[in-house]
Design an enzyme around this catalytic site. Structure first.
Site, short mmCIF file in Angstrom:
data_model
loop_
_atom_site.label_atom_id
_atom_site.label_comp_id
_atom_site.label_asym_id
_atom_site.label_seq_id
_atom_site.Cartn_x
_atom_site.Cartn_y
_atom_site.Cartn_z
N SER A 40 0.82 -1.10 0.20
CA SER A 40 -0.19 -0.13 0.04
C SER A 40 0.82 1.27 -0.07
CB SER A 40 -0.90 -0.12 1.25
OG SER A 40 -1.76 1.21 1.23
N TYR A 49 -5.15 8.09 -6.63
CA TYR A 49 -4.07 7.12 -6.23
C TYR A 49 -4.11 6.73 -4.69
CZ TYR A 49 0.19 4.81 -4.74
OH TYR A 49 1.10 4.00 -4.06
N LYS A 95 -5.46 3.36 -2.50
CA LYS A 95 -4.95 2.58 -1.42
C LYS A 95 -5.74 2.72 0.09
CE LYS A 95 -1.45 1.84 -3.47
NZ LYS A 95 -1.03 0.05 -3.85
#
Length: 280
Positions: free
Chosen positions: A139, A153, A157
């Site tokens: 992660s 993005y 995660k």
């Protein structure tokens, strides 16, 4: 290469570059066996020359569920077991929330969220039958907070972390462990054109993004080659953590992030409590 009695078998996605390549080579050098996967197998073909039968090179696009199932089953058939399943493949979408197209966001999630799920779902029946296994997922410290321009993005995660946290609770009774690896800024290929997708820009955000990129360039980056020992400590521990930061910057930052959140929640606690209502 002579094998250690307690050598482990790894299945690693995104083994062609960055952490994936570094951790693949480090695992092999310590005497473990690795099913190393990449979209382009030729990019990791040299591993076979150096490590021989200890490495199995497989083609894998993690967004293809059938390909993921086939690769996992090939690895198991070849080595006879799977100890570590490490989802490392991923990339970043660069663009403001307004700039990034729906198609770009969907493609990002296909790789960063659905891709790991394809691998996990393929591996779980094998790990459950074995009665052991360790699922690791790469992660980011951006799994806890976000920054502008790379918000999508970061959001991938956040989803990645929630899925793994639920997964850990659901499969612990089968002897399967889960760890989320959360690196900070490192001097890997992540951030190069191969690992980035840029949204079509809008002039209104140009100056803002230029300033943001300048800030990113000034980040102190860690040495990725210093990370394998931390990964080995995690997989060799009887009680590995659900989450582990890599690098010395994340924990101080997270103290501030969560302190600010707690302060806000406390300040608004009366309003939140009143919203509970009173149903008899």
């Amino acid at each position: 290469m002579e094998q250690q009695k307690d050598s482990k078998v790894w299945f690693i996605t995104g083994a062609s570059r960055g952490f994936g390549r570094i951790w693949t080579e480090a695992a092999l050098k310590r005497g473990d066996k690795v099913a190393a996967t990449a979209r382009k197998p030729e990019s990791i073909a040299a591993l076979k020359e150096e490590f021989g039968e200890n490495v199995l090179i497989l083609k894998l696009d993690v967004t293809n569920a059938n390909e993921a199932k086939e690769a996992v089953e090939q690895a198991y058939a070849h080595f006879g077991k799977l100890d570590i399943v490490l989802n490392n493949a991923g990339y970043s979408l660069v663009g403001t929330i307004e700039e990034s197209s729906t198609d770009d966001v969907r493609a990002l999630y296909e790789t960063n969220v659905i891709g790991p799920l394809n691998v996990i779902k393929a591996a779980l029946p094998i790990l459950r039958e074995q009665g052991h296994g360790h699922i690791l997922g790469t992660s980011s410290n951006l799994g806890h907070f976000t920054l502008p321009v790379i918000g999508y993005y970061a959001s991938s995660k956040w989803a990645f972390e929630a899925i793994h946290e639920s997964l850990a609770l659901e499969i612990k009774d089968y002897g399967i462990k889960v760890t989320i690896i959360e690196p900070g800024a490192y001097a890997t290929e992540f951030g190069t054109p191969e690992s980035l997708k840029f949204a079509e820009g809008m002039d209104i955000y140009k100056d803002y993004k230029d300033n943001f990129f300048e800030t990113l360039r000034n980040f102190k980056r860690g040495d990725p080659n210093a990370t394998p020992e931390a990964i080995f400590k995690v997989i060799d521990d009887e009680n590995p953590p659900l989450r582990i930061f890599l690098g010395n910057q994340a924990l101080p930052l997270m103290r501030d992030v969560y302190a600010a959140r707690l302060a806000t929640w406390e300040a608004w606690a009366d309003v939140a409590d009143a919203a509970q209502g009173n149903i008899e």
